[in-house]
Design a protein around this motif. Structure first.
Motif, PDB file in Angstrom:
ATOM      1  N   ALA A 154       0.827  -1.211   0.000  1.00 52.78           N
ATOM      2  CA  ALA A 154       0.000   0.000   0.000  1.00 52.78           C
ATOM      3  C   ALA A 154       0.858   1.257   0.000  1.00 52.78           C
ATOM      4  CB  ALA A 154      -0.909  -0.005   1.218  1.00 52.78           C
ATOM      5  N   ALA A 155       0.289   2.319  -0.562  1.00 53.32           N
ATOM      6  CA  ALA A 155       1.029   3.590  -0.592  1.00 53.32           C
ATOM      7  C   ALA A 155       1.153   4.170   0.813  1.00 53.32           C
ATOM      8  CB  ALA A 155       0.315   4.579  -1.508  1.00 53.32           C
ATOM      9  N   GLN A 156       0.133   3.954   1.611  1.00 57.09           N
ATOM     10  CA  GLN A 156       0.186   4.462   2.977  1.00 57.09           C
ATOM     11  C   GLN A 156      -0.297   3.408   3.969  1.00 57.09           C
ATOM     12  OE1 GLN A 156      -1.914   7.650   4.619  1.00 57.09           O
ATOM     13  NE2 GLN A 156      -0.007   8.421   5.503  1.00 57.09           N
ATOM     14  N   HIS A 157       0.234   3.470   5.150  1.00 56.85           N
ATOM     15  CA  HIS A 157       0.011   2.419   6.150  1.00 56.85           C
ATOM     16  C   HIS A 157      -0.362   3.120   7.460  1.00 56.85           C
ATOM     17  CE1 HIS A 157       2.383  -0.939   8.538  1.00 56.85           C
ATOM     18  NE2 HIS A 157       1.180  -0.734   9.018  1.00 56.85           N
ATOM     19  N   VAL A 158      -1.620   2.909   7.886  1.00 56.83           N
ATOM     20  CA  VAL A 158      -2.117   3.547   9.106  1.00 56.83           C
ATOM     21  C   VAL A 158      -2.324   2.475  10.166  1.00 56.83           C
ATOM     22  CG1 VAL A 158      -4.027   4.876  10.118  1.00 56.83           C
ATOM     23  CG2 VAL A 158      -3.297   5.344   7.775  1.00 56.83           C
ATOM     24  N   GLY A 159      -1.809   2.681  11.360  1.00 61.61           N
ATOM     25  CA  GLY A 159      -2.004   1.733  12.455  1.00 61.61           C
ATOM     26  C   GLY A 159      -3.034   2.268  13.436  1.00 61.61           C
ATOM     27  N   ILE A 160      -3.957   1.406  13.839  1.00 58.98           N
ATOM     28  CA  ILE A 160      -4.970   1.818  14.823  1.00 58.98           C
ATOM     29  C   ILE A 160      -4.952   0.808  15.964  1.00 58.98           C
ATOM     30  CG2 ILE A 160      -7.391   2.365  15.234  1.00 58.98           C
ATOM     31  CD1 ILE A 160      -7.762   2.882  12.285  1.00 58.98           C
ATOM     32  N   GLN A 161      -4.580   1.273  17.147  1.00 59.12           N
ATOM     33  CA  GLN A 161      -4.524   0.383  18.303  1.00 59.12           C
ATOM     34  C   GLN A 161      -5.793   0.566  19.131  1.00 59.12           C
ATOM     35  OE1 GLN A 161      -2.785   1.708  21.726  1.00 59.12           O
ATOM     36  NE2 GLN A 161      -2.794  -0.280  22.737  1.00 59.12           N
ATOM     37  N   VAL A 162      -6.588  -0.478  19.202  1.00 57.44           N
ATOM     38  CA  VAL A 162      -7.854  -0.392  19.938  1.00 57.44           C
ATOM     39  C   VAL A 162      -7.694  -1.244  21.199  1.00 57.44           C
ATOM     40  CG1 VAL A 162     -10.347  -0.664  19.805  1.00 57.44           C
ATOM     41  CG2 VAL A 162      -9.034  -0.209  17.720  1.00 57.44           C
ATOM     42  N   ARG A 163      -7.306  -0.608  22.287  1.00 55.81           N
ATOM     43  CA  ARG A 163      -7.055  -1.349  23.531  1.00 55.81           C
ATOM     44  C   ARG A 163      -8.379  -1.534  24.251  1.00 55.81           C
ATOM     45  NH1 ARG A 163      -5.982  -4.704  27.083  1.00 55.81           N
ATOM     46  NH2 ARG A 163      -4.452  -4.354  28.747  1.00 55.81           N
ATOM     47  N   VAL A 164      -8.860  -2.774  24.271  1.00 60.44           N
ATOM     48  CA  VAL A 164     -10.089  -3.077  25.003  1.00 60.44           C
ATOM     49  C   VAL A 164      -9.772  -4.205  25.978  1.00 60.44           C
ATOM     50  CG1 VAL A 164     -11.700  -2.326  23.212  1.00 60.44           C
ATOM     51  CG2 VAL A 164     -10.819  -4.666  23.174  1.00 60.44           C
ATOM     52  N   PHE A 165     -10.681  -4.441  26.881  1.00 54.88           N
ATOM     53  CA  PHE A 165     -10.461  -5.463  27.900  1.00 54.88           C
ATOM     54  C   PHE A 165     -11.439  -6.606  27.681  1.00 54.88           C
ATOM     55  CE2 PHE A 165      -8.473  -1.670  29.264  1.00 54.88           C
ATOM     56  CZ  PHE A 165      -7.331  -2.099  29.901  1.00 54.88           C
TER      57      PHE A 165
END
Ligand code: GDP
Length: 487
Positions: free
Chosen positions: A282-293
Motif C-alpha cells: 500500500a502507498a500508505q500504512h495507518v495503524g490503529i490500536q484499539v485497547r479493550v479489555f
C-alpha cells in the motif's frame, strides 16, 4: 527540530546511525539488521555521546557479566550477605512485570539506570522475555542465569524487608542522608520497588540523596511496570549526563527501544510475513490500536470515536452514502491511492466494522482502503508464549506505520509509537461508556511514554513537588494528569 536531515536517519542505515554495532551473527537474530528496511519513517539520529556511552556499556557487560570471574565474585559476595568497599562490578537485575508493553518499558527503564550508574543489566527470563527478544549486547548475555541466590526474588513485594523504601523507613540505611554510608553498613543488595503501590519511601528513589545511598550497593533488584525515565531526570547527578546522551529529550525511548528490543526470529517471522502479505504494497500504512479489555462489550461509541478521529484528521477517507456520485474506480492493481489499515485489538469487532464500511461504501476521495487485523486473542493471557509473541509482533507492526492512532494510557501503544518515532493521535477515555468524546482524539505532543507514577514528594525536604518545575522538559501527560512526560 524534527525532520532536519542531520537529525534524522537514512533509510538504508542498518546500524541506525551507529546505535547498533556490526559483528552479531545475523542468522541468530534477523530483525537486528533488517528492521531499518521495514521502516518508512527512518527515525531520529542518536547523539555521538550516547553511541560512545553504549559502546562503553557493552564492554562493561562483557567484563562483568555472567561467565566472568567478576560475576562469580559478585555472586559470592551476594551469598555472603556482606558488601565490599568498592566493588569492581555492580549489577541491576530487572524483573519485568505485567503486560508486554509494561515489561518492555520496565526493561528500558532499568537499562537507562544501568547506563547512568555503570551497572551491568540482567533481566529475569522467567516470564519468557528471552523468547521474544534477542540479546542486545555483543559478546555478553543479559539474561540472569538460573540459580540466582536471592531466594524468592521473583516474588518480592512491597513487604520485602530489603526494599529500598523499607530499609529507609527502618533506618537500615539513610539515617543520616548527608553522610556517605560506611561499607560496614552497606547491605549486599537492595530491592528497588517502583510498582504503582510503592510507598513514598520507595518512590524517594529519584532524589540525589537516595542515589548516593544506593551507589555502593552492589546488587539492585528492580521491579516496576512503569517507564521511570522522566523521574531519572530529577536527580542532579544524572541530569547533565542525560542531557548529553539525549539532546532531544523526546527521543529517549525511541533510541533505547531501538537499541535493546530486537524481535527473535520467530516473532520477526510473524512481523515480516504479515507486513509483506498485507501492508507493504500500500502507498500508505495507518495503524490503529484499539485497547479493550476481555469483559468489555463491543462499543458502537468507541467505533464512532475511531472513525471520527481518523476521518477528521484525514488519516482515513470519509465514505459516500448509498447513491452519492462516485469517482471512477482505479484500474486493477493500481497502488497509487491505496491505504492499508492495521487494526490491533483483543476483539475482532472494530476491525470487521471498519472493513465492511470500506467495502460497502466508496471512499469519498476515491482511495482504496484495506483493513487488516493479525489476531484477536479475546482477553489478556499471562505466561502464554504464543500470546506474547503475537502481542510483540503487533506492537512492532504498529511501529512500522506511517501514522498511528492509539488508545490513551496504554503501554502497548507507547512502545509502538516510540519504536516508530511517531507522535500518535491519542483516543482519550470517554467520561462514560455511552458518550463519544469530543474531540475524539488529539495529537500527542511527544512520542515518549508517560510515567504514570512520577515522583511528587521529596522526603528529605518534606516537600511536595511538580516535576515540571524542576525539569522544564518533563511535563504532565495529556492522557494521565499525574504522570510525567518528556517533551
Ligand atoms: P497496556 O495494558 O495497554 O498498558 O499494555 P500491555 O502490553 O502492558 O498489556 C496488555 C496485554 O494484553 C498485551 O501485552 C497483550 O498480551 C494483550 N493485548 C492487548 N491488546 C492487544 C492487541 O491489540 N493485540 C494482541 N495480540 N494482544 C493484546
Amino acid at each position: 527540530r524534527k525532520g532536519s536531515s542531520d537529525l534524522t536517519l537514512r533509510h538504508d542505515d542498518r546500524l541506525l546511525g551507529g546505535l547498533l554495532v556490526d559483528g552479531f551473527d545475523e542468522e541468530s537474530c534477523h530483525s537486528r539488521y533488517q528492521s531499518a528496511m521495514y521502516r518508512r519513517n527512518p527515525g531520529r539520529r542518536p547523539s555521538p555521546y550516547l553511541i560512545a556511552k553504549l559502546r562503553r556499556h557493552e564492554a562493561l557487560q562483557r567484563r562483568c557479566g555472567p561467565g566472568t570471574a567478576a560475576y562469580s565474585d559478585a555472586l559470592e559476595q551476594l551469598k555472603s550477605g556482606k558488601s565490599v568497599a568498592s566493588p569492581e562490578c555492580r549489577y541491576i537485575v530487572s524483573l519485568p512485570y505485567q503486560g508486554l508493553g509494561n515489561r518492555i518499558l520496565a526493561v528500558a527503564s532499568a537499562f537507562l539506570y544501568a547506563l547512568l550508574t555503570d551497572r551491568v543489566l540482567l533481566i529475569d527470563p522467567s516470564d519468557g522475555m528471552d523468547e521474544l527478544l534477542c540479546e542486545p549486547f555483543l559478546g555478553a548475555t543479559w539474561l540472569l542465569p538460573p540459580g540466582f541466590p536471592l531466594a524468592g526474588y521473583a516474588t518480592f513485594s512491597n513487604d520485602t524487608a530489603e526494599t529500598y523504601g523499607n530499609m529507609l523507613r527502618n533506618k537500615v540505611i539513610g539515617a543520616d542522608a548527608a553522610a556517605d554510608i560506611s561499607p560496614a553498613q552497606t547491605p549486599a543488595f537492595a530491592y528497588v520497588y517502583l510498582h504503582s503501590d510503592a510507598s513514598a519511601h520507595d518512590k524517594n528513589f529519584f532524589w540525589d540523596e537516595d542515589q548516593r545511598l544506593l551507589r555502593d550497593i552492589q546488587w539492585l533488584v528492580m521491579r516496576t511496570d512503569n517507564y521511570i525515565v522522566p523521574g531519572l531526570f530529577l536527580a542532579n547527578a544524572f541530569r547533565g549526563e542525560l542531557d548529553l546522551m539525549f539532546p532531544e529529550p523526546d527521543a529517549v525511548f525511541h533510541h533505547l527501544g531501538r537499541y535493546l528490543f530486537h524481535p527473535t526470529n520467530h516473532v520477526w517471522g510473524l512481523v515480516t510475513r504479515y507486513h509483506n502479505a498485507y501492508l507493504a504494497g500500500a502507498a500508505q500504512h495507518v495503524g490503529i490500536q484499539v485497547r479493550v479489555f476481555g469483559a468489555q462489550p463491543n462499543s458502537p461509541e468507541l467505533l464512532e470515536q475511531i472513525t471520527s478521529c481518523t476521518q477528521r484528521h484525514k488519516l482515513l477517507s470519509e465514505v459516500l452514502a448509498a447513491g452519492e456520485p462516485m469517482t471512477m474506480p482505479p484500474p486493477p492493481a493500481s497502488r497509487a491511492k491505496s491505504k492499508a489499515v492495521l487494526v490491533t485489538s483483543l476483539k475482532p469487532w472494530y476491525h470487521e466494522k471498519l472493513k465492511s464500511m470500506y467495502w460497502e461504501h466508496a471512499a469519498a476521495n476515491g482511495e482504496v482502503v484495506s483493513v487488516h487485523q493479525p489476531s484477536h486473542e479475546e482477553f489478556q493471557r499471562f505466561g502464554v508464549r504464543s500470546h506474547d509473541a503475537k502481542a510483540w509482533a503487533e506492537i512492532y507492526l504498529l511501529s512500522l506505520a506511517d501514522a498511528l492512532v492509539t488508545t490513551s494510557q496504554s503501554t502497548f501503544g507507547y512502545v509502538a509509537q516510540g519504536l516508530g518515532g511517531l507522535r500518535p493521535w491519542v483516543m482519550y477515555k470517554p467520561d462514560n461508556d455511552t458518550t463519544v468524546p469530543d474531540p475524539p482524539c488529539g495529537r500527542a505532543v511527544s512520542m515518549e511514554p508517560c510515567f504514570f507514577a512520577a515522583p511528587n514528594y521529596n522526603l528529605w525536604k518534606k516537600q511536595w513537588l511538580d516535576a515540571s518545575t524542576i525539569v522544564p522538559h518533563v511535563q504532565r501527560c495529556a492522557d494521565f494528569a499525574w504522570g510525567g512526560l518528556m517533551l
